[in-house]
Design a protein around this motif. Structure first.
Motif, PDB file in Angstrom:
ATOM      1  N   ARG A 102      70.456 -57.742 -25.461  1.00  0.00           N
ATOM      2  CA  ARG A 102      71.638 -56.717 -24.904  1.00  0.00           C
ATOM      3  C   ARG A 102      70.930 -55.344 -24.939  1.00  0.00           C
ATOM      4  O   ARG A 102      71.389 -54.617 -24.094  1.00  0.00           O
ATOM      5  N   GLN A 103      70.224 -55.136 -25.967  1.00  0.00           N
ATOM      6  CA  GLN A 103      69.817 -53.650 -25.920  1.00  0.00           C
ATOM      7  C   GLN A 103      68.831 -53.239 -24.762  1.00  0.00           C
ATOM      8  O   GLN A 103      69.007 -52.156 -24.380  1.00  0.00           O
ATOM      9  N   PHE A 104      68.160 -54.371 -24.606  1.00  0.00           N
ATOM     10  CA  PHE A 104      67.267 -54.089 -23.384  1.00  0.00           C
ATOM     11  C   PHE A 104      68.050 -54.115 -21.948  1.00  0.00           C
ATOM     12  O   PHE A 104      67.736 -53.105 -21.004  1.00  0.00           O
ATOM     13  N   PHE A 105      68.988 -54.952 -21.734  1.00  0.00           N
ATOM     14  CA  PHE A 105      69.787 -55.021 -20.650  1.00  0.00           C
ATOM     15  C   PHE A 105      70.609 -53.520 -20.433  1.00  0.00           C
ATOM     16  O   PHE A 105      70.982 -53.141 -19.147  1.00  0.00           O
ATOM     17  N   LEU A 106      70.991 -53.000 -21.466  1.00  0.00           N
ATOM     18  CA  LEU A 106      71.774 -51.778 -21.571  1.00  0.00           C
ATOM     19  C   LEU A 106      70.863 -50.629 -20.923  1.00  0.00           C
ATOM     20  O   LEU A 106      71.397 -49.619 -20.640  1.00  0.00           O
ATOM     21  N   THR A 107      69.675 -50.857 -20.960  1.00  0.00           N
ATOM     22  CA  THR A 107      68.770 -49.691 -20.510  1.00  0.00           C
ATOM     23  C   THR A 107      68.544 -49.804 -18.949  1.00  0.00           C
ATOM     24  O   THR A 107      68.005 -49.027 -18.402  1.00  0.00           O
ATOM     25  N   LEU A 108      69.033 -50.854 -18.149  1.00  0.00           N
ATOM     26  CA  LEU A 108      68.849 -50.904 -16.760  1.00  0.00           C
ATOM     27  C   LEU A 108      69.938 -50.230 -16.335  1.00  0.00           C
ATOM     28  O   LEU A 108      71.043 -50.477 -16.691  1.00  0.00           O
ATOM     29  N   PRO A 109      69.752 -49.704 -15.051  1.00  0.00           N
ATOM     30  CA  PRO A 109      70.625 -48.490 -14.272  1.00  0.00           C
ATOM     31  C   PRO A 109      71.771 -49.455 -13.826  1.00  0.00           C
ATOM     32  O   PRO A 109      71.396 -50.481 -13.276  1.00  0.00           O
ATOM     33  N   ARG A 110      72.824 -49.087 -14.063  1.00  0.00           N
ATOM     34  CA  ARG A 110      74.201 -49.949 -13.479  1.00  0.00           C
ATOM     35  C   ARG A 110      74.186 -49.671 -12.006  1.00  0.00           C
ATOM     36  O   ARG A 110      75.011 -50.318 -11.445  1.00  0.00           O
ATOM     37  N   GLU A 111      73.637 -48.584 -11.401  1.00  0.00           N
ATOM     38  CA  GLU A 111      73.678 -48.363  -9.962  1.00  0.00           C
ATOM     39  C   GLU A 111      72.838 -49.985  -9.318  1.00  0.00           C
ATOM     40  O   GLU A 111      73.481 -50.222  -8.077  1.00  0.00           O
ATOM     41  N   LEU A 112      72.140 -50.593 -10.147  1.00  0.00           N
ATOM     42  CA  LEU A 112      71.611 -51.760  -9.404  1.00  0.00           C
ATOM     43  C   LEU A 112      72.750 -52.755  -9.119  1.00  0.00           C
ATOM     44  O   LEU A 112      72.920 -53.592  -8.213  1.00  0.00           O
ATOM     45  N   ASP A 113      73.573 -52.874 -10.269  1.00  0.00           N
ATOM     46  CA  ASP A 113      74.663 -53.767 -10.257  1.00  0.00           C
ATOM     47  C   ASP A 113      75.586 -53.719  -9.082  1.00  0.00           C
ATOM     48  O   ASP A 113      76.059 -54.273  -8.309  1.00  0.00           O
ATOM     49  N   ASP A 114      75.888 -52.221  -9.033  1.00  0.00           N
ATOM     50  CA  ASP A 114      76.828 -51.722  -8.095  1.00  0.00           C
ATOM     51  C   ASP A 114      76.294 -51.807  -6.582  1.00  0.00           C
ATOM     52  O   ASP A 114      77.023 -52.591  -5.670  1.00  0.00           O
ATOM     53  N   ALA A 115      74.938 -51.664  -6.365  1.00  0.00           N
ATOM     54  CA  ALA A 115      74.215 -52.201  -5.104  1.00  0.00           C
ATOM     55  C   ALA A 115      74.408 -53.443  -4.563  1.00  0.00           C
ATOM     56  O   ALA A 115      74.382 -53.875  -3.501  1.00  0.00           O
ATOM     57  N   ALA A 116      74.197 -54.184  -5.955  1.00  0.00           N
ATOM     58  CA  ALA A 116      74.197 -55.878  -5.372  1.00  0.00           C
ATOM     59  C   ALA A 116      75.709 -56.228  -5.201  1.00  0.00           C
ATOM     60  O   ALA A 116      75.922 -57.200  -4.508  1.00  0.00           O
ATOM     61  N   LYS A 117      76.718 -55.770  -5.779  1.00  0.00           N
ATOM     62  CA  LYS A 117      77.739 -56.137  -5.518  1.00  0.00           C
ATOM     63  C   LYS A 117      78.410 -55.928  -4.133  1.00  0.00           C
ATOM     64  O   LYS A 117      79.011 -56.542  -3.422  1.00  0.00           O
ATOM     65  N   ILE A 118      77.737 -54.643  -3.526  1.00  0.00           N
ATOM     66  CA  ILE A 118      78.130 -54.481  -2.263  1.00  0.00           C
ATOM     67  C   ILE A 118      77.515 -55.352  -1.508  1.00  0.00           C
ATOM     68  O   ILE A 118      78.155 -55.514  -0.261  1.00  0.00           O
ATOM     69  N   ASP A 119      76.462 -55.783  -1.452  1.00  0.00           N
ATOM     70  CA  ASP A 119      75.720 -56.696  -0.746  1.00  0.00           C
ATOM     71  C   ASP A 119      76.312 -58.191  -0.917  1.00  0.00           C
ATOM     72  O   ASP A 119      75.846 -58.982  -0.353  1.00  0.00           O
ATOM     73  N   GLY A 120      77.324 -58.322  -1.792  1.00  0.00           N
ATOM     74  CA  GLY A 120      78.075 -59.466  -1.830  1.00  0.00           C
ATOM     75  C   GLY A 120      77.428 -60.428  -2.874  1.00  0.00           C
ATOM     76  O   GLY A 120      78.068 -61.415  -3.069  1.00  0.00           O
ATOM     77  N   ALA A 121      76.655 -60.020  -3.966  1.00  0.00           N
ATOM     78  CA  ALA A 121      76.308 -60.594  -4.839  1.00  0.00           C
ATOM     79  C   ALA A 121      77.198 -60.755  -6.295  1.00  0.00           C
ATOM     80  O   ALA A 121      77.898 -59.815  -6.423  1.00  0.00           O
ATOM     81  N   GLY A 122      77.348 -62.206  -6.643  1.00  0.00           N
ATOM     82  CA  GLY A 122      78.269 -62.253  -7.609  1.00  0.00           C
ATOM     83  C   GLY A 122      77.456 -61.926  -9.042  1.00  0.00           C
ATOM     84  O   GLY A 122      76.372 -61.332  -9.151  1.00  0.00           O
ATOM     85  N   TYR A 123      78.282 -62.419 -10.268  1.00  0.00           N
ATOM     86  CA  TYR A 123      77.616 -61.710 -11.410  1.00  0.00           C
ATOM     87  C   TYR A 123      76.554 -62.653 -11.911  1.00  0.00           C
ATOM     88  O   TYR A 123      75.335 -62.315 -12.285  1.00  0.00           O
ATOM     89  N   PHE A 124      76.321 -63.845 -11.544  1.00  0.00           N
ATOM     90  CA  PHE A 124      75.475 -64.692 -11.898  1.00  0.00           C
ATOM     91  C   PHE A 124      74.197 -64.262 -10.978  1.00  0.00           C
ATOM     92  O   PHE A 124      72.941 -64.484 -11.431  1.00  0.00           O
ATOM     93  N   ALA A 125      74.169 -63.921  -9.806  1.00  0.00           N
ATOM     94  CA  ALA A 125      73.191 -63.578  -8.798  1.00  0.00           C
ATOM     95  C   ALA A 125      72.568 -62.202  -9.236  1.00  0.00           C
ATOM     96  O   ALA A 125      71.221 -62.093  -9.176  1.00  0.00           O
ATOM     97  N   ILE A 126      73.449 -61.577  -9.618  1.00  0.00           N
ATOM     98  CA  ILE A 126      72.856 -60.194 -10.267  1.00  0.00           C
ATOM     99  C   ILE A 126      71.951 -60.392 -11.543  1.00  0.00           C
ATOM    100  O   ILE A 126      70.940 -59.930 -11.917  1.00  0.00           O
ATOM    101  N   PHE A 127      72.677 -61.267 -12.394  1.00  0.00           N
ATOM    102  CA  PHE A 127      71.691 -61.636 -13.807  1.00  0.00           C
ATOM    103  C   PHE A 127      70.346 -62.327 -13.327  1.00  0.00           C
ATOM    104  O   PHE A 127      69.428 -62.021 -13.800  1.00  0.00           O
ATOM    105  N   TRP A 128      70.492 -63.132 -12.155  1.00  0.00           N
ATOM    106  CA  TRP A 128      69.384 -64.056 -12.133  1.00  0.00           C
ATOM    107  C   TRP A 128      68.263 -63.145 -11.127  1.00  0.00           C
ATOM    108  O   TRP A 128      67.027 -63.184 -11.284  1.00  0.00           O
ATOM    109  N   ARG A 129      68.772 -62.579 -10.259  1.00  0.00           N
ATOM    110  CA  ARG A 129      67.742 -61.969  -9.284  1.00  0.00           C
ATOM    111  C   ARG A 129      67.668 -60.228  -9.650  1.00  0.00           C
ATOM    112  O   ARG A 129      66.546 -59.757  -9.313  1.00  0.00           O
ATOM    113  N   ILE A 130      68.101 -59.723 -10.429  1.00  0.00           N
ATOM    114  CA  ILE A 130      67.839 -58.475 -10.860  1.00  0.00           C
ATOM    115  C   ILE A 130      67.656 -58.212 -12.407  1.00  0.00           C
ATOM    116  O   ILE A 130      66.490 -57.700 -12.555  1.00  0.00           O
TER     117      ILE A 130
END
Length: 215
Positions: A102-130
């Motif tokens: 969890r502490q490691f995941f918190l260091t990842l920029p949230r902009e990556l999640d937002d960009a993936a959501k714009i491309d249509g990625a779901g939560y699991f896709a963000i987890f697995w691919r990013i």
């Protein structure tokens, strides 16, 4: 002493059993703990921080407190003298490894999640691919921790495994220690061989392990 120790007991079988248990443990903890850590780090839901506090509080509970109730539960299910009690609980996550990831995941920029959501990625896709590719150092560190701990674990296999064909390497090493005699040369020789897989794993993944600990 190496030949004598290797032939005194079925150590090839002990190594196979230990490798099976350790591999399943690594897979279980890495998969379950990373998913839970991702939920606590990247998802927003009511009571998230309170649940995480409860999770951390379980780290203060000694394993000896829950050992007897868990044993009774597996005994009633008829799973004693199998690998299931040594592996199944690990598929529900381990607090320390969840905290570390969890502490490691918190260091990842949230902009990556937002960009993936714009491309249509779901939560699991963000987890697995990013998140998982970026968290490779931390996941490798967790995998090494789990491998070393389960490879050297003596107490739980001694409690649950009653048949010699199911014994692990630590239990096999203990057979060289008797009440009146100890075969010290064979014990030291086989202990040295028991260290070889851990040394190999560490040197193979040393770069990712050190990077994960530092970060």
């Amino acid at each position: 002493p190496y030949i004598k120790g290797w032939t005194s007991y079925p150590f090839p079988l002990f190594y196979r059993n230990t490798l099976v248990i350790t591999t399943l443990a690594v897979i279980g903890i890495v998969c379950s703990s990373s998913l839970v850590a991702y939920g606590f780090a990247r998802l927003r839901f009511r009571g998230r921080d309170a649940l995480f506090l409860v999770l951390l509080s379980t780290m203060m509970l000694p394993s000896q407190v829950t050992m007897v109730p868990i044993y009774i539960g597996f005994a009633r299910l008829g799973l004693i003298n199998t690998f299931v009690p040594l592996v199944l609980p690990l598929y529900f996550g381990v607090p320390f490894h969840i905290f570390l990831l969890r502490q490691f995941f918190l260091t990842l920029p949230r902009e990556l999640d937002d960009a993936a959501k714009i491309d249509g990625a779901g939560y699991f896709a963000i987890f697995w691919r990013i998140c998982v590719p970026l968290a490779t150092p931390a996941i490798t560190a967790v995998a090494i921790f789990v491998f070393v701990y389960n490879w050297n674990d003596f107490a739980l296999p001694l409690i649950y495994l009653q048949t010699q064909s199911l014994w692990t390497v630590p239990i096999g090493l203990y057979q060289f220690i008797g009440s009146t005699y100890m075969d010290l040369t064979s014990l030291m020789a086989m202990s040295t061989l028991a260290l070889v897989p851990q040394i190999v794993i560490f040197f193979v993944a040393q770069k990712h392990f050190v990077q994960g600990i530092v970060m």
